[in-house]
Design a protein around this motif. Structure first.
Motif, PDB file in Angstrom:
ATOM      1  N   HIS A  46      73.407   7.340  19.926  1.00  0.00           N
ATOM      2  CA  HIS A  46      72.195   6.945  19.206  1.00  0.00           C
ATOM      3  C   HIS A  46      72.172   5.434  18.999  1.00  0.00           C
ATOM      4  N   ASN A  81      68.935   5.810  12.118  1.00  0.00           N
ATOM      5  CA  ASN A  81      67.664   5.208  12.506  1.00  0.00           C
ATOM      6  C   ASN A  81      67.442   3.831  11.885  1.00  0.00           C
ATOM      7  N   TYR A 129      64.272  16.003  19.117  1.00  0.00           N
ATOM      8  CA  TYR A 129      65.513  15.279  18.870  1.00  0.00           C
ATOM      9  C   TYR A 129      66.112  15.685  17.527  1.00  0.00           C
ATOM     10  N   LEU A 148      77.249  11.660  19.229  1.00  0.00           N
ATOM     11  CA  LEU A 148      75.865  11.474  18.804  1.00  0.00           C
ATOM     12  C   LEU A 148      75.672  10.106  18.159  1.00  0.00           C
ATOM     13  N   LEU A 192      70.171  11.280  10.332  1.00  0.00           N
ATOM     14  CA  LEU A 192      69.152  10.548  11.081  1.00  0.00           C
ATOM     15  C   LEU A 192      68.699   9.292  10.344  1.00  0.00           C
ATOM     16  N   VAL A 197      69.901  17.269  16.745  1.00  0.00           N
ATOM     17  CA  VAL A 197      70.867  16.760  15.771  1.00  0.00           C
ATOM     18  C   VAL A 197      71.242  17.868  14.793  1.00  0.00           C
ATOM     19  N   PHE A 215      67.007   9.117  23.846  1.00  0.00           N
ATOM     20  CA  PHE A 215      67.662   9.821  22.743  1.00  0.00           C
ATOM     21  C   PHE A 215      68.016  11.261  23.125  1.00  0.00           C
TER      22      PHE A 215
END
Length: 200
Positions: free
Chosen positions: A83, A153, A119, A79, A149, A123, A61
C-alpha cells in the motif's frame, strides 16, 4: 509514452495538486502543448479523465491484494508495504483515488465507489483471516479495517520520496504499530509472533 497515457499522467498531477474543479481542460491542453480541440481527439470529457485516473490507482492497490502470501501476519505486513509503495510510486494518482474521486457524478461515481469498496473488502479479508486463526484480537472487524486503512491512506498527505524517512523504515514501523493494534505481540519484521515466544 503514448499520448493518452501522457494525458492521464498530466491530469493526475494537476488534479492532485490543484483539485479537479480548479483544473480546466484549457490548462491541461497547455501542459500537453495541445490545442483544446486536439485534446478531445483523445478523450471525451474531464470527468472521464478523473475516473480513469481513479481506475489506474485502484488497479495498483488491488494488485497488492493479489500478491499477498503466507499467514495473516505476513499478509498484513505485505499489505502495509504494498500500500505504501503504491502511494510512494503513484502519489498523484493515489491522491486522486483518496480525495478527488468524490467529484464524479453518477453513474461514474458509483464505479469509483465500487473500486474503493473492492479494496476495502480485500483488506477486511486479511484481518478476518487473522481473527479466524486466532492471530488477531479484534472486537469489531469493520472498525479494525477502517483503522488500518485510515492509518495507511493518510500518508499521502505527508510522505515524500526525498523525505528523511525511507519507505522500508516507514513500512516496517507502520506494520509493527498496526499489528500491535490488532493484538499481535511485538516481533521483528520477518518473524512470526508465534515463533518468537518472547517480546523483544
Amino acid at each position: 509514452m503514448e499520448r493518452r497515457e501522457q494525458i492521464l499522467t498530466i491530469a493526475g498531477h494537476l488534479f492532485s495538486q490543484r483539485g479537479y474543479h480548479a483544473t480546466s481542460m484549457r490548462e491541461l491542453a497547455k501542459h500537453l502543448n495541445l490545442q483544446g480541440g486536439s485534446l478531445y481527439a483523445h478523450i471525451t470529457s474531464k470527468e472521464e479523465l478523473l475516473l480513469e485516473v481513479v481506475r489506474q490507482a485502484a488497479e495498483r492497490f488491488l494488485k497488492v491484494l493479489e500478491g499477498l502470501k503466507g499467514d495473516p501476519v505476513a499478509k498484513l505486513k505485505g499489505l502495509v508495504r504494498g500500500h505504501l509503495e503504491v502511494i510512494a510510486q503513484e502519489l498523484p494518482r493515489a491522491t486522486v483515488f483518496f480525495h478527488e474521486w468524490k467529484h464524479l457524478s453518477p453513474p461514474l461515481l458509483e464505479e469509483a465507489k465500487a473500486l474503493r469498496h473492492r479494496y476495502e473488502e480485500g483488506v477486511q479479508r486479511v484481518i478476518a483471516e487473522g481473527v479466524e486463526k486466532g492471530v488477531f484480537q479484534v472486537e469489531n472487524l469493520r472498525l479494525a479495517t477502517l483503522f488500518v486503512l485510515s492509518a495507511l491512506n493518510w500518508t499521502y498527505q505527508w510522505y515524500r520520496k526525498d523525505g528523511p524517512l525511507p519507505l522500508e523504515v516507514l513500512a516496517e514501523t507502520y506494520a509493527g504499530m498496526l499489528l500491535r493494534a490488532l493484538g499481535v505481540a511485538a516481533s521483528p519484521i520477518g518473524e512470526h509472533p508465534e515463533e518468537g515466544g518472547e517480546d523483544g
